[in-house]
Write a protein that holds these residues in place. Structure first.
Motif, PDB file in Angstrom:
ATOM      1  N   HIS A 104       5.787   5.293  -6.492  1.00  0.00           N
ATOM      2  CA  HIS A 104       5.378   4.686  -5.224  1.00  0.00           C
ATOM      3  C   HIS A 104       5.405   3.160  -5.308  1.00  0.00           C
ATOM      4  O   HIS A 104       5.733   2.482  -4.337  1.00  0.00           O
ATOM      5  CB  HIS A 104       3.972   5.158  -4.846  1.00  0.00           C
ATOM      6  CG  HIS A 104       3.456   4.541  -3.585  1.00  0.00           C
ATOM      7  ND1 HIS A 104       2.577   3.487  -3.575  1.00  0.00           N
ATOM      8  CD2 HIS A 104       3.726   4.804  -2.287  1.00  0.00           C
ATOM      9  CE1 HIS A 104       2.323   3.130  -2.329  1.00  0.00           C
ATOM     10  NE2 HIS A 104       2.998   3.917  -1.532  1.00  0.00           N
ATOM     11  N   SER A 105       5.095   2.602  -6.489  1.00  0.00           N
ATOM     12  CA  SER A 105       5.047   1.143  -6.635  1.00  0.00           C
ATOM     13  C   SER A 105       6.452   0.532  -6.578  1.00  0.00           C
ATOM     14  O   SER A 105       6.592  -0.675  -6.430  1.00  0.00           O
ATOM     15  CB  SER A 105       4.373   0.765  -7.944  1.00  0.00           C
ATOM     16  OG  SER A 105       5.210   1.104  -9.024  1.00  0.00           O
ATOM     17  N   ARG A 106       7.495   1.378  -6.710  1.00  0.00           N
ATOM     18  CA  ARG A 106       8.866   0.874  -6.610  1.00  0.00           C
ATOM     19  C   ARG A 106       9.387   0.882  -5.183  1.00  0.00           C
ATOM     20  O   ARG A 106      10.484   0.379  -4.922  1.00  0.00           O
ATOM     21  CB  ARG A 106       9.800   1.736  -7.469  1.00  0.00           C
ATOM     22  CG  ARG A 106       9.638   1.470  -8.940  1.00  0.00           C
ATOM     23  CD  ARG A 106      10.055   2.652  -9.759  1.00  0.00           C
ATOM     24  NE  ARG A 106       9.571   2.511 -11.112  1.00  0.00           N
ATOM     25  CZ  ARG A 106      10.288   2.011 -12.107  1.00  0.00           C
ATOM     26  NH1 ARG A 106      11.523   1.661 -11.905  1.00  0.00           N
ATOM     27  NH2 ARG A 106       9.772   1.896 -13.303  1.00  0.00           N
ATOM     28  N   VAL A 107       8.643   1.511  -4.264  1.00  0.00           N
ATOM     29  CA  VAL A 107       9.078   1.548  -2.867  1.00  0.00           C
ATOM     30  C   VAL A 107       8.764   0.204  -2.228  1.00  0.00           C
ATOM     31  O   VAL A 107       7.636  -0.276  -2.358  1.00  0.00           O
ATOM     32  CB  VAL A 107       8.352   2.683  -2.110  1.00  0.00           C
ATOM     33  CG1 VAL A 107       8.713   2.651  -0.630  1.00  0.00           C
ATOM     34  CG2 VAL A 107       8.704   4.025  -2.711  1.00  0.00           C
ATOM     35  N   PRO A 108       9.755  -0.435  -1.569  1.00  0.00           N
ATOM     36  CA  PRO A 108       9.480  -1.728  -0.930  1.00  0.00           C
ATOM     37  C   PRO A 108       8.432  -1.570   0.159  1.00  0.00           C
ATOM     38  O   PRO A 108       8.443  -0.579   0.897  1.00  0.00           O
ATOM     39  CB  PRO A 108      10.826  -2.126  -0.307  1.00  0.00           C
ATOM     40  CG  PRO A 108      11.824  -1.143  -0.776  1.00  0.00           C
ATOM     41  CD  PRO A 108      11.124   0.034  -1.325  1.00  0.00           C
ATOM     42  N   LYS A 109       7.518  -2.558   0.234  1.00  0.00           N
ATOM     43  CA  LYS A 109       6.458  -2.511   1.255  1.00  0.00           C
ATOM     44  C   LYS A 109       7.023  -2.753   2.659  1.00  0.00           C
ATOM     45  O   LYS A 109       7.837  -3.609   2.855  1.00  0.00           O
ATOM     46  CB  LYS A 109       5.387  -3.552   0.949  1.00  0.00           C
ATOM     47  CG  LYS A 109       4.619  -3.277  -0.337  1.00  0.00           C
ATOM     48  CD  LYS A 109       3.781  -2.004  -0.233  1.00  0.00           C
ATOM     49  CE  LYS A 109       3.154  -1.681  -1.570  1.00  0.00           C
ATOM     50  NZ  LYS A 109       4.142  -1.290  -2.577  1.00  0.00           N
TER      51      LYS A 109
END
Lengths: 190, 190
Positions: free
Chosen positions: B185-190
């Protein structure tokens, strides 16, 4: 020539298109809703079937068989009830996310975190009830545990069906986590 | 002036920096390796403890208690052996990913997909063995299944310890999936 005067404008487009493209990802939220509804149906059927399995035999005194006589089946009913309640809440959350796409990435993470816990609960409950039901079906001559399914046929049918439906519910939960993980992965830029 | 001649060059920088920044994400692969090793240790201890629990009592004839007399415990040993083998393979895969960061996002997805299956196997096996062990400990007077742990104390201690360690292994697997999901999830762009 106007494009060279505003380099900030040419820079802006690729940066904005990349996260948007990635954030779209593959969208399985409709499948998610269907599967969560299936999980709810499986939990409900499973609980109803085992609870209605109570049976009384006269041998010659009345000897009832009830799910609540076995701690394993009590745990099973509690676990499947939790799963049913959870599936209602997450179906609503999933429907809400379809209308608010900005929430989707965050919600996918939360779905994985909680679905994993529910999978642990359903799988262990299915195992517990299945293990005890198998002893009831076959007995165990090494420790003199007699089989009881030759006496309580209706009770055993209900327990067996309930465990089978719960197993189906476990598989649905696994597929739910797979969908969320795949959907989350498709949002990660290559 | 040379930068205006090559607009492709100015466009390139932001596009390359965005995925790189996102792809970095939060990196938990070191924790992942530690947890996978813990899962291996838990599986190994669990299998060894239940297998070494065999006990023979003279009542007055020799009556052995062995894990292989119960299908529940056989399933338990098989499941935990699979989990142990799986944890060796994935520990190596995790170590390999630390040296090849380009693989990480893909590997996180595969870890979640397979870890979920292993969680289902370990959790159900723990439930199965735990359910039968509980009958052995308490008995069930409704169906005349006598408790056996007052006779086979060593066997029961081993089974109980083994189930407890397997429960710990299930929790480690849940945390492993949480870590992978959070890292993905932390690799998904905000």
């Amino acid at each position: 020539m106007s494009s060279t005067d505003k380099p900030g404008d040419t820079e802006y487009r690729p940066t904005s298109s990349t996260p948007a493209q990635a954030a779209a990802g593959v969208d399985y939220f409709k499948f998610d809703v269907i599967l969560r509804f299936l999980l709810f149906a499986a939990s409900l059927v499973s609980v109803v079937v085992i609870v209605t399995g109570n049976e009384t035999k006269f041998l010659p005194l009345p000897r009832p068989a009830k799910f609540r006589y076995s701690p394993a089946f009590v745990y099973f009913v509690a676990a499947l009830s939790v799963a049913g309640l959870y599936s209602i809440i997450t179906t609503l959350a999933s429907l809400y996310a379809i209308k608010n796409p900005a929430l989707k990435a965050k919600l996918l993470l939360y779905f994985i975190l909680w679905d994993v816990l529910i999978l642990g609960i359903i799988a262990s409950a299915t195992g517990t009830a299945g293990g005890v039901a198998y002893v009831g079906l076959k007995g165990n001559k090494h420790v003199n545990w007699g089989k009881i399914c030759n006496v309580y046929d209706k009770f055993c049918r209900h327990v067996g069906a309930s465990v089978a439906v719960a197993l189906f519910g476990s598989i649905v939960t696994v597929v739910l986590i797979w969908l969320s993980a795949y959907s989350l992965h498709s949002r990660v830029p290559k």
